[in-house]
Design a protein around this motif. Structure first.
Motif, mmCIF file in Angstrom:
data_model
loop_
_atom_site.group_PDB
_atom_site.id
_atom_site.type_symbol
_atom_site.label_atom_id
_atom_site.label_comp_id
_atom_site.label_asym_id
_atom_site.label_seq_id
_atom_site.Cartn_x
_atom_site.Cartn_y
_atom_site.Cartn_z
ATOM 1 N N ASN A 74 110.151 -30.835 13.295
ATOM 2 C CA ASN A 74 110.637 -29.665 14.037
ATOM 3 C C ASN A 74 110.030 -29.599 15.435
ATOM 4 N N GLU A 77 111.639 -32.363 17.600
ATOM 5 C CA GLU A 77 112.964 -31.915 18.034
ATOM 6 C C GLU A 77 112.852 -30.866 19.133
ATOM 7 N N LEU A 78 111.854 -30.022 19.016
ATOM 8 C CA LEU A 78 111.658 -28.967 20.013
ATOM 9 C C LEU A 78 111.373 -29.567 21.390
ATOM 10 N N ASP A 80 112.495 -32.249 22.559
ATOM 11 C CA ASP A 80 113.706 -32.873 23.103
ATOM 12 C C ASP A 80 114.834 -31.870 23.322
ATOM 13 N N ASP A 81 114.558 -30.592 23.135
ATOM 14 C CA ASP A 81 115.594 -29.558 23.221
ATOM 15 C C ASP A 81 115.540 -28.897 24.593
ATOM 16 N N ASP A 82 116.594 -29.053 25.383
ATOM 17 C CA ASP A 82 116.643 -28.455 26.719
ATOM 18 C C ASP A 82 116.600 -26.928 26.650
ATOM 19 N N ARG A 83 117.142 -26.357 25.574
ATOM 20 C CA ARG A 83 117.133 -24.898 25.430
ATOM 21 C C ARG A 83 115.706 -24.377 25.306
ATOM 22 N N PHE A 84 114.833 -25.173 24.696
ATOM 23 C CA PHE A 84 113.433 -24.778 24.566
ATOM 24 C C PHE A 84 112.769 -24.690 25.940
ATOM 25 N N TYR A 85 113.023 -25.676 26.803
ATOM 26 C CA TYR A 85 112.404 -25.675 28.125
ATOM 27 C C TYR A 85 112.960 -24.547 28.994
ATOM 28 N N GLN A 271 117.779 -19.317 16.271
ATOM 29 C CA GLN A 271 117.675 -20.474 15.389
ATOM 30 C C GLN A 271 117.385 -20.092 13.943
ATOM 31 N N TYR A 282 112.647 -24.575 11.983
ATOM 32 C CA TYR A 282 112.729 -24.757 13.436
ATOM 33 C C TYR A 282 112.346 -23.462 14.159
#
Length: 313
Positions: A74, A77-78, A80-85, A271, A282
């Motif tokens: 998790n 994946e975080l 690599d997640d553009d939404r996280f940044y 999420q 996640y």
């Protein structure tokens, strides 16, 4: 019969010793008796859920079925997640701009800390944003920003310009929500400083005047040092409020447009609990990251305060 009597005597002596021990230590015990229920509630409803969230973040779980251990998947994946940044950047914007509430609250408190006719009315008007719900504040500013009938639209139309859609533009939406959040937060900081100003020592103020301090020098060298407890509390509460900002985003934009106004707390909700997927693992990973960021800032302020107290003594 003698053995029974000796046992009775021993139990009586023990009971007397226990009573005498309690009488000697009751002043030390009494605070803990009052604190115990609060400590239990804190452990069950705060500390335990923190460790549960950390544990769940290592699983793939929909909240109902069987959880599957995935280790650090998790978190990978975080990263690599553009939404996280995007959410993390917005949280940093919230953090730095939200801290403007502290000096703004201070200056309003200094203005209101006067004996002028009608000052109670002015204090009530400045206090009003803190009383109303965050949901109401969000709705007020949503109408305020509306490009068709909002006040912003009327001002732009008055100048003959086309009004911007603040909540519909990715460039402005986060700033618009932060301004809405600052309104009640400034009122809260103002209340803290008004309370602190009531405790300012008049002897120190008079001594400062005798030494020639006035205006900004009086504020910086005499007033502000005495307001440090209020400043510390205002900063801590403002930092926590900025990092866990949720209700404004939920009411005003739901993270839009296209996720550009998302913050970590609302991204976690999307999420874990919304129609986007019930990904508890996640969502818990996002919650852990948010908790660590908050822990770093609060630990820094606590350490700074401890060092200043230690240096003062």
């Amino acid at each position: 019969m003698s053995s029974v009597e000796s046992l009775d005597d021993a139990s009586v002596v023990t009971a007397v010793d226990n009573r005498s021990w309690y009488k000697k230590n009751r002043l030390a015990i009494a605070p803990w008796l009052f604190l115990t229920p609060a400590i239990l509630f804190f452990l069950v409803y705060v500390i335990l859920p923190i460790f549960q969230s950390i544990w769940i973040s290592f699983h793939d779980w929909d909240g109902l079925g069987e959880a599957t251990w995935v280790g650090l998947a998790n978190y990978v994946e975080l990263l690599d997640d553009d939404r996280f940044y995007t959410s993390l950047w917005n949280n940093l914007l919230w953090l730095f701009l939200f801290l403007l509430a502290v000096p703004a609250g201070l200056f309003i408190a200094l203005f209101l800390n006067q004996t002028v006719f009608g000052m109670r009315l002015y204090k009530s008007l400045f206090f009003f944003p803190f009383v109303i719900s965050q949901v109401v504040v969000g709705l007020i500013f949503t109408w305020f920003y509306n490009p068709n009938f909002g006040i912003i639209a009327e001002i732009w139309n008055w100048f003959g310009a086309s009004p911007p859609s603040i909540l519909g533009d990715e460039r402005y939406v986060t700033y618009g929500i932060i301004v809405a959040g600052l309104w009640p937060q400034i009122a809260y900081c103002m209340i803290l400083y008004l309370t602190g100003l009531n405790n300012v020592s008049p002897d120190q103020v008079e001594a400062g005047r005798l030494d020639g301090a006035k205006g900004l020098k009086m504020l910086w060298y005499v007033i502000l040092p005495q307001l440090w407890p209020a400043t510390f509390l205002a900063i801590v509460v403002t930092v926590i409020g900025a990092l866990r900002s949720f209700d404004m985003i939920a009411i005003m934009t739901q993270g839009g447009p296209y996720g550009s106004s998302n913050v970590l707390s609302y991204f976690m909700y999307e999420q874990a609990l919304s129609e986007y997927g019930f990904r508890m693992g996640y969502g818990s990973a996002i919650a852990v990251v948010l908790f660590l960021i908050m822990l770093v800032f609060i630990s820094y302020f606590l350490w700074s305060m401890y060092q200043e107290e230690k240096g003062g003594h």
